[in-house]
Design a protein around this motif. Structure first.
Motif, PDB file in Angstrom:
ATOM      1  N   GLY A   1       5.010   1.719  -8.251  1.00  0.00           N
ATOM      2  CA  GLY A   1       5.198   0.276  -8.162  1.00  0.00           C
ATOM      3  C   GLY A   1       3.931  -0.478  -7.806  1.00  0.00           C
ATOM      4  N   THR A   2       3.090   0.126  -6.994  1.00  0.00           N
ATOM      5  CA  THR A   2       1.833  -0.546  -6.649  1.00  0.00           C
ATOM      6  C   THR A   2       0.936  -0.693  -7.872  1.00  0.00           C
ATOM      7  N   TYR A   3       0.992   0.289  -8.784  1.00  0.00           N
ATOM      8  CA  TYR A   3       0.208   0.192 -10.013  1.00  0.00           C
ATOM      9  C   TYR A   3       0.713  -0.958 -10.882  1.00  0.00           C
ATOM     10  N   PHE A   4       2.011  -1.115 -10.934  1.00  0.00           N
ATOM     11  CA  PHE A   4       2.576  -2.223 -11.705  1.00  0.00           C
ATOM     12  C   PHE A   4       2.135  -3.561 -11.120  1.00  0.00           C
ATOM     13  N   LEU A   5       2.209  -3.652  -9.806  1.00  0.00           N
ATOM     14  CA  LEU A   5       1.884  -4.912  -9.138  1.00  0.00           C
ATOM     15  C   LEU A   5       0.426  -5.298  -9.351  1.00  0.00           C
ATOM     16  N   TYR A   6      -0.468  -4.320  -9.236  1.00  0.00           N
ATOM     17  CA  TYR A   6      -1.904  -4.615  -9.288  1.00  0.00           C
ATOM     18  C   TYR A   6      -2.556  -4.214 -10.615  1.00  0.00           C
ATOM     19  N   ASP A   7      -1.748  -4.006 -11.643  1.00  0.00           N
ATOM     20  CA  ASP A   7      -2.276  -3.682 -12.968  1.00  0.00           C
ATOM     21  C   ASP A   7      -3.234  -4.793 -13.421  1.00  0.00           C
ATOM     22  N   PRO A   8      -4.496  -4.484 -13.688  1.00  0.00           N
ATOM     23  CA  PRO A   8      -5.452  -5.520 -14.080  1.00  0.00           C
ATOM     24  C   PRO A   8      -5.143  -6.158 -15.427  1.00  0.00           C
ATOM     25  N   ASP A   9      -4.271  -5.532 -16.221  1.00  0.00           N
ATOM     26  CA  ASP A   9      -3.950  -6.072 -17.534  1.00  0.00           C
ATOM     27  C   ASP A   9      -2.729  -6.988 -17.520  1.00  0.00           C
TER      28      ASP A   9
ATOM     29  N   HIS B   1       7.818 -12.123 -12.661  1.00  0.00           N
ATOM     30  CA  HIS B   1       7.326 -11.353 -11.522  1.00  0.00           C
ATOM     31  C   HIS B   1       7.551  -9.862 -11.770  1.00  0.00           C
ATOM     32  N   THR B   2       6.741  -9.031 -11.145  1.00  0.00           N
ATOM     33  CA  THR B   2       7.102  -7.623 -11.063  1.00  0.00           C
ATOM     34  C   THR B   2       8.224  -7.485 -10.029  1.00  0.00           C
ATOM     35  N   TYR B   3       8.821  -6.313  -9.970  1.00  0.00           N
ATOM     36  CA  TYR B   3       9.990  -6.165  -9.099  1.00  0.00           C
ATOM     37  C   TYR B   3       9.642  -6.215  -7.617  1.00  0.00           C
ATOM     38  N   LEU B   4       8.367  -6.086  -7.276  1.00  0.00           N
ATOM     39  CA  LEU B   4       7.965  -6.177  -5.869  1.00  0.00           C
ATOM     40  C   LEU B   4       7.730  -7.616  -5.433  1.00  0.00           C
ATOM     41  N   GLU B   5       7.885  -8.565  -6.355  1.00  0.00           N
ATOM     42  CA  GLU B   5       7.603  -9.965  -6.052  1.00  0.00           C
ATOM     43  C   GLU B   5       8.837 -10.861  -6.171  1.00  0.00           C
ATOM     44  N   ARG B   6      10.022 -10.285  -6.363  1.00  0.00           N
ATOM     45  CA  ARG B   6      11.151 -11.154  -6.662  1.00  0.00           C
ATOM     46  C   ARG B   6      12.414 -10.797  -5.880  1.00  0.00           C
ATOM     47  N   TRP B   7      13.254 -11.800  -5.712  1.00  0.00           N
ATOM     48  CA  TRP B   7      14.621 -11.608  -5.253  1.00  0.00           C
ATOM     49  C   TRP B   7      15.441 -11.164  -6.452  1.00  0.00           C
ATOM     50  N   GLN B   8      16.285 -10.159  -6.278  1.00  0.00           N
ATOM     51  CA  GLN B   8      17.122  -9.718  -7.387  1.00  0.00           C
ATOM     52  C   GLN B   8      18.156  -8.725  -6.883  1.00  0.00           C
ATOM     53  N   ASP B   9      19.382  -8.903  -7.333  1.00  0.00           N
ATOM     54  CA  ASP B   9      20.423  -7.957  -6.944  1.00  0.00           C
ATOM     55  C   ASP B   9      20.593  -6.912  -8.034  1.00  0.00           C
ATOM     56  N   SER B  10      21.201  -5.789  -7.681  1.00  0.00           N
ATOM     57  CA  SER B  10      21.379  -4.720  -8.645  1.00  0.00           C
ATOM     58  C   SER B  10      22.601  -3.882  -8.292  1.00  0.00           C
ATOM     59  N   PRO B  11      23.764  -4.224  -8.867  1.00  0.00           N
ATOM     60  CA  PRO B  11      24.913  -3.321  -8.701  1.00  0.00           C
ATOM     61  C   PRO B  11      24.559  -1.956  -9.284  1.00  0.00           C
ATOM     62  N   THR B  12      24.990  -0.902  -8.622  1.00  0.00           N
ATOM     63  CA  THR B  12      24.578   0.421  -9.046  1.00  0.00           C
ATOM     64  C   THR B  12      25.174   0.796 -10.392  1.00  0.00           C
TER      65      THR B  12
ATOM     66  N   VAL C   1       5.624  -9.305  -1.384  1.00  0.00           N
ATOM     67  CA  VAL C   1       4.498 -10.228  -1.317  1.00  0.00           C
ATOM     68  C   VAL C   1       4.852 -11.470  -2.113  1.00  0.00           C
ATOM     69  N   GLU C   2       4.162 -12.548  -1.825  1.00  0.00           N
ATOM     70  CA  GLU C   2       4.262 -13.718  -2.694  1.00  0.00           C
ATOM     71  C   GLU C   2       3.686 -13.343  -4.056  1.00  0.00           C
ATOM     72  N   PRO C   3       4.175 -13.952  -5.141  1.00  0.00           N
ATOM     73  CA  PRO C   3       3.621 -13.627  -6.463  1.00  0.00           C
ATOM     74  C   PRO C   3       2.102 -13.757  -6.466  1.00  0.00           C
ATOM     75  N   ILE C   4       1.431 -12.707  -6.930  1.00  0.00           N
ATOM     76  CA  ILE C   4      -0.033 -12.732  -6.884  1.00  0.00           C
ATOM     77  C   ILE C   4      -0.627 -13.481  -8.070  1.00  0.00           C
ATOM     78  N   TYR C   5       0.195 -13.753  -9.089  1.00  0.00           N
ATOM     79  CA  TYR C   5      -0.250 -14.562 -10.224  1.00  0.00           C
ATOM     80  C   TYR C   5       0.760 -15.682 -10.457  1.00  0.00           C
ATOM     81  N   ASP C   6       0.519 -16.478 -11.449  1.00  0.00           N
ATOM     82  CA  ASP C   6       1.370 -17.628 -11.739  1.00  0.00           C
ATOM     83  C   ASP C   6       2.539 -17.173 -12.613  1.00  0.00           C
TER      84      ASP C   6
ATOM     85  N   HIS D   1       0.802  -1.225   0.000  1.00  0.00           N
ATOM     86  CA  HIS D   1       0.000   0.000   0.000  1.00  0.00           C
ATOM     87  C   HIS D   1       0.831   1.270   0.000  1.00  0.00           C
ATOM     88  N   ALA D   2       2.155   1.160   0.183  1.00  0.00           N
ATOM     89  CA  ALA D   2       2.968   2.374   0.202  1.00  0.00           C
ATOM     90  C   ALA D   2       4.411   2.037  -0.142  1.00  0.00           C
TER      91      ALA D   2
END
Length: 849
Positions: free
Chosen positions: A98-106, A542-553, A569-574, A76-77
């Protein structure tokens, strides 16, 4: 009232203290003078189950650390992470999207396969759901079959925004084990490759610069949209505030073809004719030398101490006697130079550069080319040359033309002249790498005969990068589609796309639409992009809020840093992590390659092994393990290890910059050119002199010089320059289906439902066009339509259409929204040296519809 005596908003305070169902029982908040006394708060009821996870924003390349707030399983934030040195607790307008990406209905809800063999804009793919095992088996069986037929080179990976060892970092071993030269083709040639190649040609580093903005006193900005889309954007806004409030205040001159937010906020705005930045940079260099303003401790000086740089007159290079070595002590001494010639310290070729190019490049000469008054060029040069420390920055603006690398070299030469490279304070340098731990196994131990000696090694990449056609280009993604269509050098069979959408982003993408009709496409986007509509298999990540991932700057402040995405969160879709897709496909490839990926196992295993490198190199914030990395969200270690001071380079020894570097050390670690110095006569370009002469008409004996090369404009007779910049809400093309992003996409001229074409009022009226009219933009490639808005701050010969809309897929809010896509009228022409697509070099016709 929310912030009195707390220093934090009530909303953030409650969110923070609600972590893990904690209760608040002893908070005291007093309002002096109001009659409300400091008293202990009553025990509160249990808060909702809120947790905060560390992550990295993916709205742009900045890689800002974020705190993701999840309550009862729903995000939510999103706030900037206070412990992340890029974010510093702050965020740009895109961060919360990011929340829009995660919950995008499309979003795609799971893997699918195509049932309609026909492909095109108006074709329904007929996607039907399938299981992950079926999707992975289909792909692996196809790749095994290609390999068995000796055609593994016909498989290609394409990627846009790679992040680290768990996605783009997997490509090299994957391609080596499978046997394809096309793993992977990146999008750099459609992004900002021009500035990287300009730096490789002059200081030997094929990279973007890091910058010490906080301590610089002057920025000469050639076309970098510092307050719109330069990287890292969030941090740059913070630095702008610091630079503009410190004493002395950083003075900023911006050079551009339009009135951007950066131009509006600068001390001096200089309007320049498109594609002529290199000419102005040469004239600035001319003034710096003729007026004796160069940094003698980096560049050098004339042997007699007098300035012999005089307009139109050649100079001599110093003749240096051979060094003398004492046979007993081994001490080497250098005798004084003979004559009055120029003695260079950390630069190479200045006498030749002056004599063959720069001596006649006066401000008056540049005025004829750039339309910038000679008096302005001279004033800018004097400001830049007398203010220390200073830096000249650039990006896509001056380099996105057929002469882009030469323009970038001329701009970067200014940094050498004023001693900005590796300066102790306020200069520019390059990013250090992260001391990651190794993987559990070595790919070289799992190579079969095909991987080692297969015929695939005889084939070039499908984009022809690093071939005789594009010998200096690292990537040429924009050429891959057209090359496939022509069957030159061969036809692709299968292609996999990650974080890139070339059917929309490539110049003249209509060719890609035709080219990909007979290619088996594997699309990994979570969203219905244009490329996805051509896919045969959809494997949504996954969207970036659902995954493990490293990112060197990306280049930042030089010292090493890497952040970590922790699933909020756990992946909300498959869906599945892209890195795990590669690993799972790899497990299904016949032979030892499958064994290798079974040992690799999964992305989390990779991250745990990479984090072992922090045990011996703990971060400044205490991160020394995978668990502490996940807790803190970032590992970093200061300081930057090298700098230049008073004519010498020094290296950090753990306590200070106490180790003087030898010329050999400088060449190996910092100035990686053939000479080990900054080169005004580039050895890198000289090695490709015949190619440059053939493609650009520059005489081979002059190819290495930093010089003025006229641009070649496309457009088929159009009279207006056409530029398509990115705005703060662009999000690299990923915000097109987000209503909130669309609503504030173009704040200067409005545009909640469209992106307006920005034109000067005089330009519109001369064509019978009124503010708000629907117009047609035509090049020699195609025509698109748009609505126009008058913008008196732009050049009269330049029209501006921010790159965002014109989607025919991408989701319900993006699809079918005017204007047409800017890429549709952009010819596929590139800088022969860097390979950067010339997005800004086209000319068009404009008429009222």
């Amino acid at each position: 009232m929310d912030k009195i005596n707390t220093g934090i908003s009530r909303r953030r305070f409650l969110a923070t203290t609600g972590t893990g169902a904690l209760t608040v029982s002893a908070v005291t908040v007093g309002l002096p003078g109001t009659g409300v006394e400091n008293t202990a708060a009553q025990a509160q009821a249990a808060m909702p189950n809120t947790k905060i996870t560390k992550n990295i924003c993916a709205q742009c390349p900045a890689r800002c650390g974020i705190d993701v707030y999840t309550t009862d399983g729903r995000v939510h934030a999103i706030y900037g992470d206070t412990g992340n040195p890029i974010a510093n607790g702050k965020g740009c307008p895109k961060m919360h999207l990011g929340t829009y990406f995660l919950y995008d209905p499309d979003r795609f809800k799971g893997p699918m396969k195509r049932t309609n063999p026909k492909k095109g804009r108006n074709e329904d793919p007929g996607f039907v759901p399938i299981s992950w095992d079926e999707a992975l088996d289909i792909v692996a069986n196809r790749l095994n079959d290609l390999r068995d037929r000796g055609e593994s080179h016909r498989f290609a990976h394409f990627y846009g925004r790679g992040w680290g060892p768990t996605d783009a970092g997997l490509y090299g071993d994957w391609g080596k084990l499978y046997g394809t030269p096309n793993s992977a083709i990146g999008h750099a040639s459609m992004c900002a490759e021009g500035s990287k190649r300009a730096k490789q040609a002059t200081d030997g580093n094929n990279s973007y610069n890091s910058y010490d903005y906080a301590n610089t006193n002057y920025i000469l900005n050639f076309g970098a949209s510092f307050l719109e889309a330069f990287r890292p954007y969030n941090y740059l806004m913070q630095m702008w505030g610091k630079m503009r409030s410190k004493s002395p205040q950083t003075r900023i001159t911006s050079i551009d073809v339009r009135m951007s937010p950066t131009m509006a906020a600068s001390d001096r705005a200089v309007y320049i004719k498109p594609a002529t930045d290199g000419a102005m940079a040469l004239a600035v260099a001319h003034v710096i030398l003729t007026e004796g303003l160069w940094d003698r401790e980096f560049v050098g000086d004339f042997a007699d101490g007098r300035n012999h740089f005089v307009t139109g007159q050649p100079i001599e290079a110093a003749v240096m006697p051979e060094p003398v070595t004492d046979p007993e002590t081994g001490e080497v001494t250098q005798a004084a130079p003979e004559g009055s010639g120029f003695v260079e310290l950390w630069t190479h070729g200045i006498a030749r550069w002056w004599n063959e190019e720069l001596k006649d490049r006066t401000p008056e000469w540049a005025e004829e080319i750039t339309e910038v008054p000679a008096s302005t060029i001279r004033a800018v040069a004097r400001e830049f040359g007398t203010t220390r420390p200073a830096m000249a920055i650039m990006e896509r603006g001056p380099t996105s033309h057929t002469n882009g690398t030469y323009a970038g070299m001329a701009i970067h030469a200014l940094n050498a002249l004023v001693g900005s490279l590796y300066a102790e304070k306020g200069g520019m340098f390059y990013q250090m790498g992260v001391p990651y731990g190794g993987l559990p196994v070595n790919a070289d131990d799992y190579m079969d005969d095909w991987a080692k000696n297969g015929a695939w090694k005889d084939y070039p990449r499908i984009d022809k990068a690093r071939t005789e056609e594009w010998p200096m280009a690292s990537h040429m993604m924009q050429e891959a589609g057209p090359n496939h269509l022509k069957g030159d050098p061969y036809k692709m069979d299968t292609a996999m796309f990650y974080y890139t959408n070339p059917i929309w982003t490539a110049p003249n993408p209509q060719v890609w639409e035709e080219a990909l009709k007979d290619v088996f496409i594997i699309e990994t986007s979570p969203f219905p992009s244009e490329t996805a509509m051509y896919a045969d298999i959809i494997m949504p990540e996954h969207t970036y809020l659902e995954r493990w991932q490293d990112s060197p700057t990306y280049p930042f402040e030089g010292w090493p840093m890497t952040a970590l995405r922790v699933p909020a969160v756990e992946p909300i879709y498959d869906t599945k992590h892209f890195g795990d897709m590669l690993i799972e496909i790899g497990k299904r490839i016949n032979g030892p390659m499958g064994d290798y990926y079974r040992e690799i196992d999964n992305v989390e295993n990779i991250l745990r092994h990479r984090a072992k490198g922090f045990e011996a190199n703990p971060g400044d914030n205490g991160v020394n393990s995978f668990e502490s990395w996940a807790e803190k969200g970032v590992w970093y270690k200061k300081p930057y290890h090298w700098h230049h001071r008073r004519g010498k380079f020094y290296e950090w020894d753990g306590e200070g910059y106490n180790v003087e570097m030898t010329p050999e050390d400088v060449k190996a670690k910092l100035l990686k050119t053939p000479s080990g110095k900054f080169e005004f006569a580039s050895g890198f370009l000289e090695a490709h002199a015949d190619y440059i002469e053939r493609e650009m008409g520059v005489p081979a004996d002059r190819a290495g010089l930093i010089q003025w090369v006229p641009p070649v404009h496309t457009g088929g007779g159009g009279d207006l320059y056409f530029v398509s910049p990115k705005t703060p809400m662009h999000a690299e093309g990923r915000s097109g289906n987000i209503p909130h992003g669309i609503a504030i996409h173009q704040p200067i001229v409005g545009g909640k439902n469209t992106v307006y074409l920005e034109i000067h009022p005089d330009t519109g009226r001369a064509r019978g066009i009124r503010d708000g009219d629907r117009v047609r933009i035509t090049s020699d490639v195609a025509s698109i339509e748009a609505y126009c808005r008058f913008m008196p701050g732009h050049r009269r010969d330049t029209i501006v259409l921010p790159m965002e809309h014109g989607h025919w897929a991408h989701g319900r809010w993006a699809r079918g929204r005017l204007p047409g896509h800017s890429g549709d009228v952009t010819a596929n022409v590139s800088d022969p040296i860097s390979g950067l697509a010339s997005y800004y070099t086209g000319k068009v016709k404009l008429e009222r519809v």
